[in-house]
Design a protein around this motif. Structure first.
Motif, short mmCIF file in Angstrom:
data_model
loop_
_atom_site.label_atom_id
_atom_site.label_comp_id
_atom_site.label_asym_id
_atom_site.label_seq_id
_atom_site.Cartn_x
_atom_site.Cartn_y
_atom_site.Cartn_z
N LYS A 1 0.85 -1.37 0.02
CA LYS A 1 -0.08 0.08 -0.04
C LYS A 1 0.92 1.21 -0.08
O LYS A 1 0.29 2.24 -0.41
CB LYS A 1 -0.89 0.15 1.20
N TYR B 1 2.63 6.11 3.37
CA TYR B 1 1.78 7.01 3.58
C TYR B 1 0.22 6.65 3.27
O TYR B 1 -0.74 7.31 3.86
CB TYR B 1 2.15 8.39 2.99
N ASN B 2 -0.11 5.63 2.69
CA ASN B 2 -1.44 5.10 2.37
C ASN B 2 -1.96 3.81 3.55
O ASN B 2 -2.65 3.55 3.46
CB ASN B 2 -1.48 4.51 1.08
N THR B 3 -0.93 3.72 4.43
CA THR B 3 -1.04 2.81 5.28
C THR B 3 -1.20 3.30 6.94
O THR B 3 -0.40 4.12 7.22
CB THR B 3 0.17 1.91 5.58
N SER B 4 -2.45 3.30 7.44
CA SER B 4 -2.80 3.73 8.81
C SER B 4 -2.37 2.79 9.98
O SER B 4 -2.07 1.79 9.53
CB SER B 4 -4.04 4.25 8.84
N ASP C 1 -4.63 0.34 9.86
CA ASP C 1 -4.34 -0.82 8.85
C ASP C 1 -3.56 -1.81 9.61
O ASP C 1 -3.61 -2.94 9.33
CB ASP C 1 -3.91 -0.25 7.54
N GLU D 1 9.25 6.93 -2.39
CA GLU D 1 8.21 7.46 -1.58
C GLU D 1 8.61 8.46 -0.43
O GLU D 1 7.96 9.37 -0.36
CB GLU D 1 7.36 6.36 -0.85
#
Length: 204
Positions: A25, A28-31, A34, A115
Motif C-alpha cells: 500500500k 503514507y497510504n497505510t494507517s 490498517d 516514496e
C-alpha cells in the motif's frame, strides 16, 4: 530467556507482516488502524513495542529491508571470482523471483526511496544507506574484476554501478504493470550485451 525469545518472535512477525503491508500500500497510504487490523493487535500491544508508525517502519528497514537487499543483490556477487558472470546471474535470478511473484509491486528499496524522497529525511537516510552499501559492493566487485583481468581497465566502476542499479530499479517498476516475463527477458539481453562490452578483450 523464554520471554526474550517470545518477544523476538513477536517482533519478527510484526515486522514481516508490516513490510508486506507497507510494500503493498505504501507507507503514507497505510494507517495505524490498517497495521493493527493486519497484525490482529490492540493499540496497547503495538505501542508496547513501538513508539509510532515511523518507529515501526524504521525497525522494518533496519531488520527486513537490509536483509532482503543483501540476500538478493549483494551476497550473490560478493567475493566471487568472475564479477561479470556473477552480476549477470544475480540480476537474472532477482528478476525471475519478481516474475514469479503474483503480488509484485516493484523493488522494495526503490519503491521506498521514491516514496520518502523529500518527505522524510530521517527515513530517507536509512534507505539511502542501504543503497550506498549496494553501490559500494558493486564498485568494489568491479574494481577487483579490473585488477583480476576480467574487466577492461578503462571502465568507470562508479558509473557502471550507478547504471546497473538505476536500470534494475527501472525495469522492476515497468514489470509491475507490463508483461513481466517479456520485459525481464529483453532487459537481461541488453544487460548481457552491456557486460560483454566492458569485459577485458581477451575474455570476450
Amino acid at each position: 530467556m523464554d520471554k526474550n525469545i517470545k518477544r523476538m518472535a513477536t517482533m519478527q512477525r510484526m515486522q514481516t507482516k508490516g513490510l508486506e503491508l507497507f510494500y503493498k500500500k505504501g507507507y503514507y497510504n497505510t494507517s495505524i488502524d490498517d497495521i493493527l487490523k493486519e497484525l490482529d493487535l490492540s493499540k496497547g500491544a503495538f505501542y508496547y513495542h513501538f513508539q509510532s508508525k515511523e518507529d515501526f517502519f524504521i525497525s522494518i528497514v533496519q531488520n527486513m529491508v537490509v536483509r532482503k537487499v543483501y540476500n538478493l543483490m549483494i551476497e550473490p556477487i560478493e567475493g566471487k571470482a568472475d564479477p561479470l558472470s556473477s552480476i549477470d546471474r544475480c540480476f537474472e535470478n532477482a528478476l525471475a523471483t519478481a516474475e514469479h511473484n503474483e503480488l509484485d509491486y516493484g523493488f522494495v528499496l526503490g519503491n521506498f526511496i521514491t516514496e520518502f524522497n523529500g518527505r522524510n529525511d530521517e527515513i530517507s537516510k536509512y534507505l539511502k544507506d542501504i543503497y550506498k552499501v549496494w553501490e559500494v559492493n558493486l564498485v568494489t566487485t568491479l574494481q577487483k574484476g579490473k585488477t583480476d583481468g576480467y574487466i577492461a581497465r578503462h571502465v568507470d566502476s562508479e558509473g557502471v554501478a550507478s547504471f546497473l542499479i538505476a536500470s534494475y530499479i527501472g525495469i522492476r517498476v515497468l514489470m509491475v504493470e507490463g508483461n513481466s516475463k517479456m520485459l525481464g527477458y529483453h532487459y537481461m539481453q541488453q544487460i548481457k550485451q552491456y557486460l560483454k562490452s566492458i569485459a577485458e578483450t581477451q575474455l570476450v
